[in-house]
Design an enzyme around this catalytic site. Sequence first.
Site, PDB file in Angstrom:
ATOM      1  N   GLU A   1       3.952 -14.732  -3.857  1.00  0.00           N
ATOM      2  CA  GLU A   1       2.584 -15.062  -4.260  1.00  0.00           C
ATOM      3  C   GLU A   1       2.592 -16.214  -5.261  1.00  0.00           C
ATOM      4  OE1 GLU A   1       1.691 -10.628  -5.233  1.00  0.00           O
ATOM      5  OE2 GLU A   1      -0.228 -11.564  -4.725  1.00  0.00           O
TER       6      GLU A   1
ATOM      7  N   ARG B   1       0.767  -1.239   0.000  1.00  0.00           N
ATOM      8  CA  ARG B   1       0.000   0.000   0.000  1.00  0.00           C
ATOM      9  C   ARG B   1       0.800   1.292   0.000  1.00  0.00           C
ATOM     10  NH1 ARG B   1      -4.069  -1.076   4.782  1.00  0.00           N
ATOM     11  NH2 ARG B   1      -2.830  -2.938   5.249  1.00  0.00           N
TER      12      ARG B   1
HETATM   13  N1  ARG Z   1      -2.157 -13.530  -4.858  1.00  0.00           N
HETATM   14  C1  ARG Z   1      -2.791 -13.336  -6.116  1.00  0.00           C
HETATM   15  C2  ARG Z   1      -2.075 -14.151  -7.188  1.00  0.00           C
HETATM   16  O1  ARG Z   1      -1.129 -14.802  -6.896  1.00  0.00           O
HETATM   17  C3  ARG Z   1      -2.805 -11.871  -6.526  1.00  0.00           C
HETATM   18  C4  ARG Z   1      -3.308 -10.888  -5.484  1.00  0.00           C
HETATM   19  C5  ARG Z   1      -2.904  -9.453  -5.747  1.00  0.00           C
HETATM   20  N2  ARG Z   1      -1.476  -9.327  -5.753  1.00  0.00           N
HETATM   21  C6  ARG Z   1      -0.795  -8.201  -6.001  1.00  0.00           C
HETATM   22  N3  ARG Z   1       0.506  -8.255  -5.977  1.00  0.00           N
HETATM   23  N4  ARG Z   1      -1.419  -7.071  -6.291  1.00  0.00           N
HETATM   24  O2  ARG Z   1      -2.415 -14.139  -8.336  1.00  0.00           O
END
Ligand code: ARG
Length: 369
Positions: free
Chosen positions: A249, A74
Site C-alpha cells: 500500500e 478480512r
Molecule cells: N491504502 C490506504 C493507505 O495506503 C489504506 C487503506 C486501508 N489499509 C489497511 N491496511 N487497513 O493509506
Amino acid sequence: MPTSLFTPAFTDPAQARAFIEQFHAELPGTGDPAARVHEVLDEIERTGSYRHTPEELAFGARVAWRNSARCIGRLYWRSLVVRDLREVSSADELAEECFEHLRTATNGGRIRPVISVFAPDRPGRPAPRILNSQLVRYAGYPDGSGGWTGDPAGGQLAARAADLGWKPGEGRFDVLPLLVQERPGERPQWFELPDDTTLEVPLSHPDHAWFAELGLRWYAVPAISDQTLEIGGIRYPAAPFNGWYMGTEIGARNLADADRYDLLAEVAGRLRLDTSHDRTLWKDRALVELNRAVLHSYQEAGVTMSDHHTESERFLKHVAQERRLGRQTPADWSWIVPPVSGGVTPVFHRYYDPVDPELRPAFLAREPW
Ligand code: ARG
C-alpha cells in the site's frame, strides 16, 4: 443554520429486522429474535429509529468488515476492537476520542484493528462528520507549476484546513489536522494531532545505506475515516476504523504512484539503473527495492506490517473458512490482487463471489450532507 441541507432518513424497518435476525442466527445463545424484532419495530414506529445494544453494534461493525469486498485482510474480522462512543457528538470530544483511538490502535507498534463508533444520524438530528479521509495523513502543497510538496492526496484537506486557520508547514510529511463538522452548514473545527498519536517509521533499506538519505517516512496506522458504517438501517457517518498496513500500500502505491509521491525515478537514479527505455524494467526494479525498504523499516521499528504473499495466503484461508461456515466471501479481484507481483501470489489465480452493493452491514462511501 440551514437545516434543509440535510434531513437524515428514517430507519428502514425491513433493514432493521433483517439485521436483528442475522444477529440471532449467527450468534449461538442469542435465541429467538422475535421479541427483539418486535421491540425494535416498535421503537422505530415511535421514534423513527432505534438503538443497537452494545452486542449488536460490535457484531454489526465486525460483519461490515467481513463484507468489505476490497479488503484482503478480512481473516481477523472477529478480532475487531469496537469502541462504543455513541454518546459522543461534540467536535472536541470526538477529536479527543479519535486521538485515543490512535493510541489504542498503535499499541506501541503491535497494531490492533479498532473501530470507534460515534453518534449515528437520527431523524432530524444528523451526526457529526470527520472531514479527513484518514485520521493520519500527510498534507500536500501544490507548487504552482504542476508539482507538489508532500502527498497530493492530502492537498484538498490541507487547503481546507488552511482556510480555517491551520498554519500549513512546508514539509513533505506534515501530518494534517483533524477536521470535524458538528452540524451541516457549520464551520468545521480543526485539531492538531498530539505527537503521541502518530507513530511514524523512517524508511531505510536493508542493503543500501543511501536510502535513508531520501528522508522518507510513513505512519503506522491506516485509519479510514470517510466511510459510513451502516448496520440494520442505522447510519454511523463518524466511525473511523483501522487495520495494519500491507507493505505494498505504501511501497507500490503511496510512494510510487505518479499522482502520489512519484518516487520511482529518484530511486532508480540512486540504484544507477538504465532508465533510457521501459524495457530495462527500471520501474519494476525500483519498485521492488522501495517495497523491500518499507517492509524492512517497519520490521526494524517493531511496527506491525504484512507482506503481500502472507496476506494473500491469509485471505484464501479466510475464504475457505467462510465457505465451511456456509457463507460467501464477495471480493473485488482488482482490489484484492496486490499492485506488485500479482501472479506470484495465490489470490491472482482465481475469481471470487460477486460483489453485492446491497449487502449489509457495510462500510459505504460517505454521502455528502
Ligand atoms: N491504502 C490506504 C493507505 O495506503 C489504506 C487503506 C486501508 N489499509 C489497511 N491496511 N487497513 O493509506
